[in-house]
Design a protein around this motif. Structure first.
Motif, mmCIF file in Angstrom:
data_model
loop_
_atom_site.group_PDB
_atom_site.id
_atom_site.type_symbol
_atom_site.label_atom_id
_atom_site.label_comp_id
_atom_site.label_asym_id
_atom_site.label_seq_id
_atom_site.Cartn_x
_atom_site.Cartn_y
_atom_site.Cartn_z
ATOM 1 N N ILE A 128 0.823 -1.210 0.000
ATOM 2 C CA ILE A 128 0.000 0.000 0.000
ATOM 3 C C ILE A 128 0.856 1.259 0.000
ATOM 4 N N HIS A 129 2.147 1.104 0.332
ATOM 5 C CA HIS A 129 3.080 2.237 0.279
ATOM 6 C C HIS A 129 4.060 2.072 -0.882
ATOM 7 N N HIS A 130 3.682 1.233 -1.831
ATOM 8 C CA HIS A 130 4.492 1.010 -3.038
ATOM 9 C C HIS A 130 5.914 0.586 -2.679
ATOM 10 N N TYR A 131 6.020 -0.160 -1.564
ATOM 11 C CA TYR A 131 7.292 -0.722 -1.100
ATOM 12 C C TYR A 131 8.346 0.354 -0.825
ATOM 13 N N ALA A 132 7.905 1.567 -0.496
ATOM 14 C CA ALA A 132 8.836 2.645 -0.167
ATOM 15 C C ALA A 132 9.631 2.287 1.089
ATOM 16 N N PHE A 133 10.916 2.606 1.102
ATOM 17 C CA PHE A 133 11.810 2.385 2.239
ATOM 18 C C PHE A 133 11.831 0.923 2.678
ATOM 19 N N SER A 134 11.638 0.012 1.729
ATOM 20 C CA SER A 134 11.544 -1.412 2.070
ATOM 21 C C SER A 134 12.845 -1.961 2.644
ATOM 22 N N THR A 141 8.985 7.770 9.040
ATOM 23 C CA THR A 141 7.809 7.766 9.909
ATOM 24 C C THR A 141 6.727 8.662 9.346
ATOM 25 N N TYR A 142 5.503 8.316 9.656
ATOM 26 C CA TYR A 142 4.335 9.075 9.231
ATOM 27 C C TYR A 142 3.380 9.167 10.403
ATOM 28 N N PRO A 143 2.477 10.137 10.414
ATOM 29 C CA PRO A 143 1.680 10.389 11.619
ATOM 30 C C PRO A 143 0.577 9.363 11.830
ATOM 31 N N ASP A 144 0.389 9.017 13.091
ATOM 32 C CA ASP A 144 -0.748 8.191 13.493
ATOM 33 C C ASP A 144 -1.999 9.073 13.395
ATOM 34 N N PRO A 145 -2.936 8.748 12.501
ATOM 35 C CA PRO A 145 -4.095 9.638 12.316
ATOM 36 C C PRO A 145 -4.932 9.793 13.573
ATOM 37 N N SER A 146 -4.998 8.744 14.396
ATOM 38 C CA SER A 146 -5.844 8.834 15.586
ATOM 39 C C SER A 146 -5.277 9.805 16.621
ATOM 40 N N LEU A 175 -3.550 7.921 3.187
ATOM 41 C CA LEU A 175 -3.480 9.379 3.249
ATOM 42 C C LEU A 175 -2.290 9.888 4.040
ATOM 43 N N HIS A 176 -2.095 9.401 5.248
ATOM 44 C CA HIS A 176 -1.111 10.010 6.130
ATOM 45 C C HIS A 176 0.317 9.632 5.742
ATOM 46 N N HIS A 177 0.521 8.479 5.172
ATOM 47 C CA HIS A 177 1.832 8.139 4.632
ATOM 48 C C HIS A 177 2.153 9.051 3.447
ATOM 49 N N ILE A 179 0.924 12.039 2.833
ATOM 50 C CA ILE A 179 1.159 13.403 3.304
ATOM 51 C C ILE A 179 2.593 13.532 3.811
ATOM 52 N N ALA A 180 3.059 12.535 4.562
ATOM 53 C CA ALA A 180 4.429 12.581 5.075
ATOM 54 C C ALA A 180 5.441 12.599 3.941
ATOM 55 N N LEU A 181 5.192 11.823 2.893
ATOM 56 C CA LEU A 181 6.073 11.846 1.726
ATOM 57 C C LEU A 181 6.059 13.210 1.044
ATOM 58 N N TYR A 182 4.869 13.802 0.950
ATOM 59 C CA TYR A 182 4.726 15.105 0.307
ATOM 60 C C TYR A 182 5.467 16.182 1.093
ATOM 61 N N VAL A 183 5.350 16.133 2.421
ATOM 62 C CA VAL A 183 6.040 17.099 3.276
ATOM 63 C C VAL A 183 7.551 16.919 3.158
ATOM 64 N N TRP A 184 8.011 15.680 3.175
ATOM 65 C CA TRP A 184 9.440 15.387 3.129
ATOM 66 C C TRP A 184 10.058 15.806 1.810
ATOM 67 N N GLU A 185 9.330 15.664 0.719
ATOM 68 C CA GLU A 185 9.755 16.098 -0.608
ATOM 69 C C GLU A 185 11.162 15.587 -0.949
ATOM 70 N N GLU A 186 11.340 14.274 -0.728
ATOM 71 C CA GLU A 186 12.603 13.606 -1.047
ATOM 72 C C GLU A 186 13.816 14.301 -0.410
ATOM 73 N N GLY A 187 13.633 14.736 0.820
ATOM 74 C CA GLY A 187 14.730 15.324 1.579
ATOM 75 C C GLY A 187 14.779 16.827 1.575
#
Length: 444
Positions: A128-134, A141-146, A175-177, A179-187
């Motif tokens: 579901i995360h396209h095997y990112a950082f496998s 890390t990405y935020p716990d939505p709860s 969604l939250h994974h 968003i974290a990738l979008y914020v990180w913007e590949e470093g």
């Protein structure tokens, strides 16, 4: 200022809650709209009692007319344009996340780009995360939505500037994974900073805590209120169908197996639609036509699942008590397609699609149809509902993938309703561990 030995940054007291925008990730369905309005009132009442300013509380489904705002990124320009001059922090919470405002007064210096939350990470390579950082799943890390999450004003400003750039994928899946990738913007941007004030369970100094994704809305709906349609085909009659029969079929009031051939030993029903390797749109629309006909017992709800979906029907019946079957309801795990460009949302088929009779009736009478039998049924149905103004209602208790594809820290706190796929797992063990309830069925 406060300096912590193990951290390389300073904390500062916020001048007041008026510098905080709380975004409740609300939904348009009437039940969720009521719950989010109640949460808003609780927050504002708490602020009045604190006497240290009044935060802005935004219900996400009311922000604009665009249903795709749930994916957050399309909503950021409007949030910044409306509140960016006044606010220092934007905090995003689920409708069942409780805020303790007193714990929000110590926050990071808002002149920097901060992305805060309770950190989750994958336990292994995840489809579901396209095997990112496998190679090292714990490195991202990405935020716990709860538990909620927050961005500072400078970070929000940069994210708005990024809106013109294309995402790597047109799909919104987790969604939250994403968003974290979008914020990180590949470093180029910050990674999530995990802070103890964001909590899923209440303890000292927590600013947030969470109740449940499976609320208690009274007695579960009766078994006979849910008609279950299982999609299968001849080649899976002898491996997948026996798993359904050995696990969750016994909890169904009405259940039928739909295949490309009739098999009296199960039995299966052929709808006259040939099997397709992908999509199954023709079969699903035939199921919905049959549901509305007099050929099956009348029920308020239709659950459509694949033959390799595992389901807790008892928990589903508990959840359905919260919803009004007289409304057009499409419920499940919500994905999106092209949402930055006015696309549409849909309920993923593998996790199970739950439709009220009213929703099925509106869909079938609208003229929406499959352009081919092998079109993706869940996406076609989602596009149809978008054109009809029927919201796609999300519950994270439905899962398009296997338990191993999700953060163990996340799903261990859930009362899951479904998982999908038998690949590299023992489905009987998955059902027993994650979905089987210990109480007698007549008590659920």
């Amino acid at each position: 200022f406060y300096k912590f030995k193990d951290l390389s940054f300073f904390f500062i007291l916020l001048p007041g809650l008026q510098e905080v925008v709380v975004v409740i990730q609300s939904q348009r369905n009437s039940y969720h709209a009521r719950r989010s309005e109640q949460r808003k009132e609780e927050i504002l009442q708490q602020a009045a009692e604190e006497g240290k300013g009044r935060p802005v509380v935004v219900l996400l489904h009311e922000l604009t007319e665009y249903e795709g705002d749930w994916s957050i990124l399309p909503a950021l320009p409007h949030l910044f344009a409306t509140y960016g001059q006044l606010a220092s922090w934007f905090i995003f919470v689920e409708e069942e996340t409780r805020l303790r405002l007193a714990a929000l007064f110590i926050m990071f210096v808002f002149s920097k780009e901060w992305f805060l939350g309770r950190g989750l990470h994958d336990d292994g390579a995840s489809i579901i995360h396209h095997y990112a950082f496998s190679e090292d799943p714990s490195s991202f890390t990405y935020p716990d939505p709860s538990a909620g999450w927050a961005v500072s004003k400078p970070l929000l400003k940069r994210l708005v500037r990024l809106q013109h750039e294309s995402l790597k994928s047109d799909f919104t899946i987790d969604l939250h994974h994403e968003i974290a990738l979008y914020v990180w913007e590949e470093g180029n941007g910050p990674k999530l900073t995990a802070v103890p004030e964001f909590c899923s369970q209440m303890r000292d100094n927590c600013a947030t805590s969470f109740t449940t994704f499976l609320p208690d809305c009274g007695e579960p709906v009766p078994k006979t209120d849910v008609f279950v349609a299982v999609k299968t085909c001849h080649k899976f009659h002898h491996d997948r169908v026996p798993v359904v029969r050995a696990t969750w079929e016994k909890d169904a009031g009405f259940l039928e197996f739909y295949s490309d051939v009739s098999d009296s030993s199960i039995p299966t029903i052929s709808l006259g639609v040939p099997n397709t390797e992908r999509g199954h749109c023709g079969k699903t629309f035939a199921i919905m036509r049959r549901f509305l006909s007099g050929a099956v017992p009348r029920a308020d709800w239709l659950l459509i699942v694949d033959d390799d979906t595992l389901v807790s029907l008892s928990r589903l019946r508990m959840l359905l008590r919260c919803y009004d079957s007289r409304e057009a309801v499409s419920l499940g795990e919500r994905y999106g397609y092209g949402l930055l460009h006015k696309g549409y949302s849909y309920t993923t088929g593998g996790g199970g699609m739950v439709l009220s009779r009213v929703a099925v009736s509106r869909l079938m009478s609208s003229g929406c149809s499959c352009h081919s039998d092998d079109a993706p049924d869940d996406m076609v149905i989602g596009r149809c509902f978008t054109s009809l103004g029927v919201p796609i209602t999300h519950s994270p208790l439905f899962h398009q993938a296997r338990p191993d594809d999700y953060s163990g820290k996340l799903i261990s706190s859930q009362q899951a309703i479904s998982f999908h796929k038998h690949w590299n797992v023992d489905p009987l063990a998955v059902y027993k561990h994650w979905l089987k309830d210990d109480l007698p069925r007549d008590e659920l």
